[in-house]
Write a protein that holds these residues in place. Structure first.
Motif, PDB file in Angstrom:
ATOM      1  N   LYS A  99       0.850  -1.183   0.000  1.00  0.00           N
ATOM      2  CA  LYS A  99       0.000   0.000   0.000  1.00  0.00           C
ATOM      3  C   LYS A  99       0.886   1.233   0.000  1.00  0.00           C
ATOM      4  O   LYS A  99       1.722   1.419   0.895  1.00  0.00           O
ATOM      5  CB  LYS A  99      -0.900   0.025   1.237  1.00  0.00           C
ATOM      6  CG  LYS A  99      -2.126  -0.835   1.107  1.00  0.00           C
ATOM      7  CD  LYS A  99      -3.067  -0.632   2.282  1.00  0.00           C
ATOM      8  CE  LYS A  99      -4.169  -1.691   2.244  1.00  0.00           C
ATOM      9  NZ  LYS A  99      -5.026  -1.636   3.435  1.00  0.00           N
ATOM     10  N   LEU A 100       0.702   2.044  -1.013  1.00  0.00           N
ATOM     11  CA  LEU A 100       1.439   3.296  -1.112  1.00  0.00           C
ATOM     12  C   LEU A 100       0.439   4.424  -1.217  1.00  0.00           C
ATOM     13  O   LEU A 100      -0.616   4.279  -1.849  1.00  0.00           O
ATOM     14  CB  LEU A 100       2.318   3.299  -2.374  1.00  0.00           C
ATOM     15  CG  LEU A 100       3.544   2.389  -2.410  1.00  0.00           C
ATOM     16  CD1 LEU A 100       4.029   2.230  -3.840  1.00  0.00           C
ATOM     17  CD2 LEU A 100       4.653   2.963  -1.534  1.00  0.00           C
ATOM     18  N   SER A 101       0.747   5.565  -0.620  1.00  0.00           N
ATOM     19  CA  SER A 101      -0.183   6.686  -0.782  1.00  0.00           C
ATOM     20  C   SER A 101       0.551   7.970  -1.112  1.00  0.00           C
ATOM     21  O   SER A 101       1.742   8.147  -0.812  1.00  0.00           O
ATOM     22  CB  SER A 101      -1.035   6.858   0.472  1.00  0.00           C
ATOM     23  OG  SER A 101      -0.210   7.099   1.577  1.00  0.00           O
ATOM     24  N   LEU A 102      -0.173   8.839  -1.768  1.00  0.00           N
ATOM     25  CA  LEU A 102       0.371  10.127  -2.185  1.00  0.00           C
ATOM     26  C   LEU A 102      -0.698  11.186  -1.965  1.00  0.00           C
ATOM     27  O   LEU A 102      -1.807  11.070  -2.473  1.00  0.00           O
ATOM     28  CB  LEU A 102       0.752  10.069  -3.672  1.00  0.00           C
ATOM     29  CG  LEU A 102       1.405  11.301  -4.276  1.00  0.00           C
ATOM     30  CD1 LEU A 102       2.821  11.478  -3.751  1.00  0.00           C
ATOM     31  CD2 LEU A 102       1.437  11.198  -5.796  1.00  0.00           C
ATOM     32  N   LYS A 103      -0.334  12.191  -1.152  1.00  0.00           N
ATOM     33  CA  LYS A 103      -1.268  13.291  -0.923  1.00  0.00           C
ATOM     34  C   LYS A 103      -0.953  14.390  -1.921  1.00  0.00           C
ATOM     35  O   LYS A 103       0.169  14.915  -1.937  1.00  0.00           O
ATOM     36  CB  LYS A 103      -1.060  13.847   0.495  1.00  0.00           C
ATOM     37  CG  LYS A 103      -2.095  13.407   1.482  1.00  0.00           C
ATOM     38  CD  LYS A 103      -1.927  14.198   2.774  1.00  0.00           C
ATOM     39  CE  LYS A 103      -2.401  13.367   3.946  1.00  0.00           C
ATOM     40  NZ  LYS A 103      -1.925  13.878   5.214  1.00  0.00           N
ATOM     41  N   ASN A 104      -1.914  14.722  -2.732  1.00  0.00           N
ATOM     42  CA  ASN A 104      -1.640  15.738  -3.743  1.00  0.00           C
ATOM     43  C   ASN A 104      -2.942  16.327  -4.242  1.00  0.00           C
ATOM     44  O   ASN A 104      -3.959  15.648  -4.291  1.00  0.00           O
ATOM     45  CB  ASN A 104      -0.869  15.106  -4.906  1.00  0.00           C
ATOM     46  CG  ASN A 104      -0.192  16.145  -5.777  1.00  0.00           C
ATOM     47  OD1 ASN A 104      -0.864  16.961  -6.393  1.00  0.00           O
ATOM     48  ND2 ASN A 104       1.121  16.121  -5.808  1.00  0.00           N
ATOM     49  N   LYS A 105      -2.873  17.609  -4.634  1.00  0.00           N
ATOM     50  CA  LYS A 105      -4.111  18.207  -5.121  1.00  0.00           C
ATOM     51  C   LYS A 105      -4.503  17.672  -6.492  1.00  0.00           C
ATOM     52  O   LYS A 105      -5.620  17.883  -6.951  1.00  0.00           O
ATOM     53  CB  LYS A 105      -4.044  19.738  -5.111  1.00  0.00           C
ATOM     54  CG  LYS A 105      -2.889  20.375  -5.833  1.00  0.00           C
ATOM     55  CD  LYS A 105      -3.086  21.901  -5.778  1.00  0.00           C
ATOM     56  CE  LYS A 105      -1.935  22.656  -6.392  1.00  0.00           C
ATOM     57  NZ  LYS A 105      -0.705  22.607  -5.577  1.00  0.00           N
ATOM     58  N   ALA A 106      -3.590  16.925  -7.101  1.00  0.00           N
ATOM     59  CA  ALA A 106      -3.920  16.288  -8.383  1.00  0.00           C
ATOM     60  C   ALA A 106      -5.056  15.290  -8.219  1.00  0.00           C
ATOM     61  O   ALA A 106      -5.762  14.998  -9.176  1.00  0.00           O
ATOM     62  CB  ALA A 106      -2.695  15.587  -8.945  1.00  0.00           C
ATOM     63  N   ALA A 107      -5.238  14.777  -7.002  1.00  0.00           N
ATOM     64  CA  ALA A 107      -6.276  13.781  -6.768  1.00  0.00           C
ATOM     65  C   ALA A 107      -7.605  14.420  -6.375  1.00  0.00           C
ATOM     66  O   ALA A 107      -8.538  13.725  -5.986  1.00  0.00           O
ATOM     67  CB  ALA A 107      -5.826  12.804  -5.692  1.00  0.00           C
ATOM     68  N   CYS A 108      -7.695  15.748  -6.477  1.00  0.00           N
ATOM     69  CA  CYS A 108      -8.955  16.429  -6.203  1.00  0.00           C
ATOM     70  C   CYS A 108      -9.688  16.625  -7.529  1.00  0.00           C
ATOM     71  O   CYS A 108      -9.055  16.819  -8.569  1.00  0.00           O
ATOM     72  CB  CYS A 108      -8.713  17.801  -5.564  1.00  0.00           C
ATOM     73  SG  CYS A 108      -7.765  17.703  -4.038  1.00  0.00           S
ATOM     74  N   ILE A 109     -10.999  16.566  -7.457  1.00  0.00           N
ATOM     75  CA  ILE A 109     -11.780  16.793  -8.667  1.00  0.00           C
ATOM     76  C   ILE A 109     -11.546  18.238  -9.115  1.00  0.00           C
ATOM     77  O   ILE A 109     -11.684  19.177  -8.341  1.00  0.00           O
ATOM     78  CB  ILE A 109     -13.268  16.495  -8.403  1.00  0.00           C
ATOM     79  CG1 ILE A 109     -13.407  14.979  -8.217  1.00  0.00           C
ATOM     80  CG2 ILE A 109     -14.138  16.988  -9.538  1.00  0.00           C
ATOM     81  CD1 ILE A 109     -14.788  14.501  -7.899  1.00  0.00           C
ATOM     82  N   THR A 110     -11.104  18.380 -10.349  1.00  0.00           N
ATOM     83  CA  THR A 110     -10.648  19.677 -10.849  1.00  0.00           C
ATOM     84  C   THR A 110     -11.394  20.017 -12.127  1.00  0.00           C
ATOM     85  O   THR A 110     -11.525  19.181 -13.008  1.00  0.00           O
ATOM     86  CB  THR A 110      -9.140  19.603 -11.167  1.00  0.00           C
ATOM     87  OG1 THR A 110      -8.479  18.890 -10.126  1.00  0.00           O
ATOM     88  CG2 THR A 110      -8.521  20.983 -11.271  1.00  0.00           C
ATOM     89  N   SER A 111     -11.840  21.253 -12.211  1.00  0.00           N
ATOM     90  CA  SER A 111     -12.510  21.670 -13.448  1.00  0.00           C
ATOM     91  C   SER A 111     -11.473  21.893 -14.543  1.00  0.00           C
ATOM     92  O   SER A 111     -10.290  22.097 -14.268  1.00  0.00           O
ATOM     93  CB  SER A 111     -13.295  22.957 -13.210  1.00  0.00           C
ATOM     94  OG  SER A 111     -12.397  24.032 -13.092  1.00  0.00           O
ATOM     95  N   ASP A 112     -11.912  21.865 -15.777  1.00  0.00           N
ATOM     96  CA  ASP A 112     -10.982  22.048 -16.896  1.00  0.00           C
ATOM     97  C   ASP A 112     -10.288  23.412 -16.825  1.00  0.00           C
ATOM     98  O   ASP A 112      -9.113  23.532 -17.150  1.00  0.00           O
ATOM     99  CB  ASP A 112     -11.725  21.916 -18.233  1.00  0.00           C
ATOM    100  CG  ASP A 112     -11.999  20.448 -18.550  1.00  0.00           C
ATOM    101  OD1 ASP A 112     -11.383  19.591 -17.883  1.00  0.00           O
ATOM    102  OD2 ASP A 112     -12.826  20.175 -19.430  1.00  0.00           O
ATOM    103  N   ASP A 113     -11.040  24.437 -16.389  1.00  0.00           N
ATOM    104  CA  ASP A 113     -10.448  25.774 -16.278  1.00  0.00           C
ATOM    105  C   ASP A 113      -9.291  25.784 -15.288  1.00  0.00           C
ATOM    106  O   ASP A 113      -8.241  26.353 -15.546  1.00  0.00           O
ATOM    107  CB  ASP A 113     -11.503  26.788 -15.812  1.00  0.00           C
ATOM    108  CG  ASP A 113     -12.387  27.228 -16.969  1.00  0.00           C
ATOM    109  OD1 ASP A 113     -12.025  26.898 -18.123  1.00  0.00           O
ATOM    110  OD2 ASP A 113     -13.412  27.877 -16.712  1.00  0.00           O
ATOM    111  N   ASP A 114      -9.525  25.138 -14.139  1.00  0.00           N
ATOM    112  CA  ASP A 114      -8.478  25.091 -13.120  1.00  0.00           C
ATOM    113  C   ASP A 114      -7.261  24.331 -13.603  1.00  0.00           C
ATOM    114  O   ASP A 114      -6.132  24.660 -13.267  1.00  0.00           O
ATOM    115  CB  ASP A 114      -9.017  24.455 -11.834  1.00  0.00           C
ATOM    116  CG  ASP A 114      -9.955  25.403 -11.101  1.00  0.00           C
ATOM    117  OD1 ASP A 114      -9.890  26.612 -11.419  1.00  0.00           O
ATOM    118  OD2 ASP A 114     -10.720  24.955 -10.251  1.00  0.00           O
TER     119      ASP A 114
END
Ligand SMILES: *[C@@H]1O[C@H](CO)[C@@H](O)[C@H](O)[C@H]1NC(C)=O
Length: 257
Positions: A152-167
């Motif tokens: 089990k490996l984990s990575l905390k990153n804002k890449a894993a947040c639902i992001t709109s195309d504009d953002d």
């Protein structure tokens, strides 16, 4: 609408590398963490030291990491080193990009699950946990578990947040080395070289046609020599200009009056 999204857990299986363009990952911004990310740990295991490194290829399989088989999604390497001796690789563990995997997506991030990779006599599983954290942009994984069967490996990153195309677009602009600035330089350079060649060859051709030179070659030589003279004159010319603007020469004038 977002309420529904939050409680809805989508489970989809796919066969191919962790793919940015996979529709399961579309709502997130995995493109911003594309590349190989790793976890590394050094332990004292007398009489040796043991280095365990896990590599994970995000949006592209691992192809250029030393000792990792090509086309892996996850690749773990253990090396042991005795004092003053060369390190020896004791374990290479891989999850091939073609292994079937399951994506579990939610508002809190993405889990990618691998089941049944062959390693020696064992079948091993892996869980990659990408955790949405708007303030985090960790680049290295954390190891949550490895018992020889389950990873089990984990990575905390804002890449894993639902992001709109504009953002996502804004994100790309913020990236310092997103090709754009390079593109600029390259284009200016190409144009400079192009104009310079046109100037020199065209000038030579003009001289030659006017009958000022015996042959094209000497015309070319003459134009290049003129150009070099021009370049030599450039430093003093720009110095003059700078002095004009900074007013250094003005002061000189006043004192002369
Ligand atoms: C362990 O090995 C990896 C791969 O060779 C290396 O990049 C990393 O720096 C090493 N880790 C430590 C803590 O020495």
């Amino acid at each position: 609408m977002t309420m529904i999204f939050a409680t809805l857990l989508t489970i989809i299986t796919a066969v191919s590398a962790i793919d940015c363009s996979a529709k399961e990952l579309k709502p997130y911004n995995f493109e911003s963490i594309k590349g190989v990310h790793s976890y590394s740990n050094l332990r004292n295991t007398p009489p040796s030291t043991t280095n365990l490194t896990w590599n994970v290829g995000i949006c592209e399989p691992i192809n250029n990491v030393k000792d990792c088989p090509p086309n892996s999604d996850i690749c773990g390497i253990t090396t042991i080193q005795l004092k003053d001796e060369k390190p020896v690789i004791s374990e290479i563990i891989t999850f091939n990009a073609n292994l079937e995997k399951t994506y579990e997506t939610s508002d809190n991030g993405v889990k990618i699950l691998y089941k049944g990779a062959n390693w020696g006599d064992a079948l091993i599983n892996a869980e990659l946990n990408f955790v949405c954290d708007k303030d985090a942009s960790e680049n290295d994984f954390t190891l949550d578990q490895w018992d020889g069967t389950n990873l089990k490996l984990s990575l905390k990153n804002k890449a894993a947040c639902i992001t709109s195309d504009d953002d996502k677009k804004k994100e790309e602009k913020k990236k310092p080395d997103s090709g754009e600035s390079w593109g600029w330089f390259t284009w200016i350079f190409i144009f400079l070289v192009l104009f310079l060649s046109i100037y020199i060859v065209g000038g030579a051709w003009f001289q030659y046609n006017k009958g000022n030179a015996i042959d094209f070659q000497s015309a070319l030589k003459e134009v290049i020599e003129n150009f070099i003279e021009l370049l030599k004159g450039l430093p003093s010319f720009s110095k003059e200009i700078i002095e004009k603007f900074t007013g250094r020469s003005n002061r000189g004038e006043y004192s002369a009056v």
